[in-house]
Design an enzyme around this catalytic site. Structure first.
Site, mmCIF file in Angstrom:
data_model
loop_
_atom_site.group_PDB
_atom_site.id
_atom_site.type_symbol
_atom_site.label_atom_id
_atom_site.label_comp_id
_atom_site.label_asym_id
_atom_site.label_seq_id
_atom_site.Cartn_x
_atom_site.Cartn_y
_atom_site.Cartn_z
ATOM 1 N N ARG A 144 -7.333 -0.723 2.239
ATOM 2 C CA ARG A 144 -7.706 -1.980 1.555
ATOM 3 C C ARG A 144 -8.588 -1.915 0.236
ATOM 4 N NH1 ARG A 144 -11.555 -2.138 7.084
ATOM 5 N NH2 ARG A 144 -9.643 -0.693 7.534
ATOM 6 N N ASP A 176 -2.373 10.496 3.139
ATOM 7 C CA ASP A 176 -3.921 10.058 3.734
ATOM 8 C C ASP A 176 -4.505 10.965 4.259
ATOM 9 O OD1 ASP A 176 -6.066 8.896 4.290
ATOM 10 O OD2 ASP A 176 -5.081 7.088 5.533
ATOM 11 N N LYS A 186 0.691 -1.345 -0.026
ATOM 12 C CA LYS A 186 -0.037 -0.093 0.027
ATOM 13 C C LYS A 186 0.808 1.319 0.194
ATOM 14 C CE LYS A 186 -2.854 2.829 3.191
ATOM 15 N NZ LYS A 186 -3.644 2.841 4.444
ATOM 16 N N LYS A 207 -9.707 13.140 8.354
ATOM 17 C CA LYS A 207 -9.127 12.578 9.783
ATOM 18 C C LYS A 207 -9.226 13.975 10.531
ATOM 19 C CE LYS A 207 -5.877 9.114 8.179
ATOM 20 N NZ LYS A 207 -6.435 7.993 9.007
ATOM 21 N N ASP A 219 2.070 7.146 5.219
ATOM 22 C CA ASP A 219 1.352 5.814 4.814
ATOM 23 C C ASP A 219 1.404 5.124 3.319
ATOM 24 O OD1 ASP A 219 -1.121 4.670 5.506
ATOM 25 O OD2 ASP A 219 -2.624 5.867 4.440
ATOM 26 N N GLU A 254 -9.206 3.538 3.056
ATOM 27 C CA GLU A 254 -8.845 3.251 1.660
ATOM 28 C C GLU A 254 -7.734 2.463 1.146
ATOM 29 O OE1 GLU A 254 -7.374 5.419 3.804
ATOM 30 O OE2 GLU A 254 -5.281 4.843 3.229
ATOM 31 N N ASP A 296 -11.655 6.848 4.664
ATOM 32 C CA ASP A 296 -10.471 6.664 5.290
ATOM 33 C C ASP A 296 -10.065 5.266 5.406
ATOM 34 O OD1 ASP A 296 -8.232 7.723 6.538
ATOM 35 O OD2 ASP A 296 -9.124 7.970 8.768
#
Ligand code: BES
Ligand code: MN
Ligand code: ZN
Length: 472
Positions: A326, A245, A240, A252, A263, A324, A322
């Site tokens: 997966r 993010d 990933k 967030k 991230d 995201e 959020d």
């Protein structure tokens, strides 16, 4: 930093480092003042006149490779902070741990100072330039030491890109970095980059949804290493890489949001591993698949309530933008399984805050459907110091993420948050042996440690390298 190996301490060396356990701290050429040096792990004693630095390893019975790695890092980081440019490491009894010692030293001297002005401070911020590892049997430490150097350099490569800020590093920058890595490998690595048009054409709905709110479109980056037989199914590493993010529309909180520059560290671990593989040249086929997007709130942002078709045709309900990671991984896992024909898949992701709550910064969670893969990863974790802790895949987690309007939903509240995320990913690997590493905790540290500078840690690079270079 140059790493050298020698049977004797070079004349130009400014200082000699020695590793001492609590029990054998008296057994030194220059006597150690017992009151000033306990030998506790990572404790330091500098004897100016004697040009010696002692580093503690703690109790003899408890010393592991990781103890030596951290001690090596602590010593090297300290020497660099003191402005030393040339030093020697007398391994003595610790010669069998040469790999860990070298790794620690190379990792310990890295710091992210690309954007810092050169300081006219005291001591000067000079670099440790040459470190000589000394052992009576030089040949005995050469191979292991070189291996440690390559592993640590691959890790630092991952750290350096992991640390790039969100306004300077985008999915297209990542793609260019992978391209350069392949170009510089002289044909050892080949790269394939799927840009926005290719993603659209081939139905990568997850990446396009997550990247929709950004001015910088997503990329799927694929790196191949073919050291095995032609046609042999590759081991796939999937990462990933969210370059920033913000949470997207499910935005967030402001506090700590800056940490989301890290991230992308799952993808960076894969990139770092491919860097190391190109140097270590194992006899097997490995493919790295990196899903990269920026999760932002622009006009094209995906929304809670959206239903997204991912690469393998499955439908997922978005109820939190959020969650995201997966969503982009659904695409990448499908690609690794269907297009790369992976024999096994290991994914790495800074996936959930829940995993940080469970394990802190001190280990990554490990979820797997395959016992052989589990044993290999745990052994690699042990050797590398990249700690992995087994977590469950109970069927109830899969129940928890069932959707009323699609096949599954991308979030299901707080209970078991790291496990429901793993259950989500599992959907997309089908029967391919698979392991998932949630590295949200250990992938970055917000404060300097004695042996490691603040920022991306490169967690996972060495575990993956230990895994692919082990005999079986
Ligand atoms: N990147 C975060 C996870 C994260 C949190 C990494 C803290 C490192 C440190 C991930 O994309 C995320 O936001 N996850 C959500 C999932 C939730 C909405 C189901 C989380 O953990 O809160
Ligand atoms: Mn998120
Ligand atoms: Zn994320």
């Amino acid at each position: 930093m140059h790493i050298e190996f020698s049977a004797t301490v070079p004349a130009e060396s400014e200082i000699t480092v020695q590793l001492l356990t609590r029990e054998n701290r008296h057994r030194t050429a220059v006597p150690v003042p017992v009151a000033e040096f306990s030998g506790a792990a990572n404790s330091l004693l500098l004897l100016h006149a004697e040009k010696r630095l002692y580093v503690g390893l703690g109790d003899s019975a408890k010393v592991t490779g990781d103890t030596v790695r951290r001690a090596g890092g602590t010593a090297a980081k300290f020497l660099q902070a003191k402005g030393r440019t040339r030093a020697a490491f007398e391994l003595g009894d610790w010669a069998p741990q040469a790999q860990a010692a070298v790794e620690g030293a190379v990792l310990g001297t890295y710091r992210f100072d690309t954007f810092q002005p050169p300081k006219a401070d005291d001591p000067p911020r000079s670099r440790l330039e040459t470190l000589t590892f000394v052992a009576a049997d030089v040949d005995g430490i050469l191979v292991a030491g070189e291996r440690g150097r390559l592993m640590a350099e691959a890790t630092n490569f991952a750290r350096q890109i992991g640390n790039q800020p969100g306004n300077r590093f985008f999915p297209e920058t990542l793609a260019a970095t992978a391209q350069t890595l392949a170009d510089e490998s002289g044909g050892v690595l080949t790269v394939e980059i799927l840009d926005e048009a290719a993603l659209q054409h081939n139905g990568f709905g997850g990446l396009l949804a997550v990247g929709g709110g950004s001015e910088h479109p997503p990329r799927l980056v694929v790196l191949w290493y073919c050291g095995g037989e032609i046609g042999e199914a590759p081991l796939a590493f999937v990462g990933k890489a969210i370059t920033f993010d913000s949470g997207g529309l499910s935005i967030k909180p402001a506090l700590g949001m800056e940490e989301m520059v890290w991230d992308k560290c799952g993808g960076m671990a894969v990139l770092g591993a491919m860097h190391g593989i190109a140097a270590l040249k194992p006899r097997r086929n490995v493919v790295g698949v990196i899903a990269s997007a920026e999760n932002m709130t622009g006009p094209g942002a995906y929304r809670p309530g959206d239903i997204v078709t991912v690469y393998d045709g499955r439908q997922i309900e978005i109820n939190n933008t959020d969650a995201e990671g997966r969503v982009v991984l659904a695409d990448a896992l499908g690609y690794a399984r269907k297009d790369c024909g992976a024999s096994a898949i290991v994914d790495l992701a800074t996936l959930t805050g829940a995993c940080v709550v469970a394990l802190g910064d001190w280990a990554a969670g490990l979820w797997t459907t395959d016992d052989a893969l589990k044993e290999k990863l745990l052994a690699a974790a042990e050797r590398s110091g990249d700690r992995l802790w087994p977590m469950p895949l109970y069927p109830e987690y899969s129940e928890q993420i069932k959707s009323d309007v699609a096949l599954i939903k991308n979030s299901s509240g707080r209970p078991g948050g790291a496990c429901t995320a793993a259950a989500f990913l599992r959907t997309f690997v089908e029967d391919t042996p698979w392991a998932h590493l949630d590295i949200a905790g250990p992938s970055a540290i917000t404060k300097d440690r004695a042996d490691l500078a603040r920022g991306a840690t490169g967690f996972g690079v060495r575990a993956l390298l230990e895994m692919v270079t082990s005999a079986d």
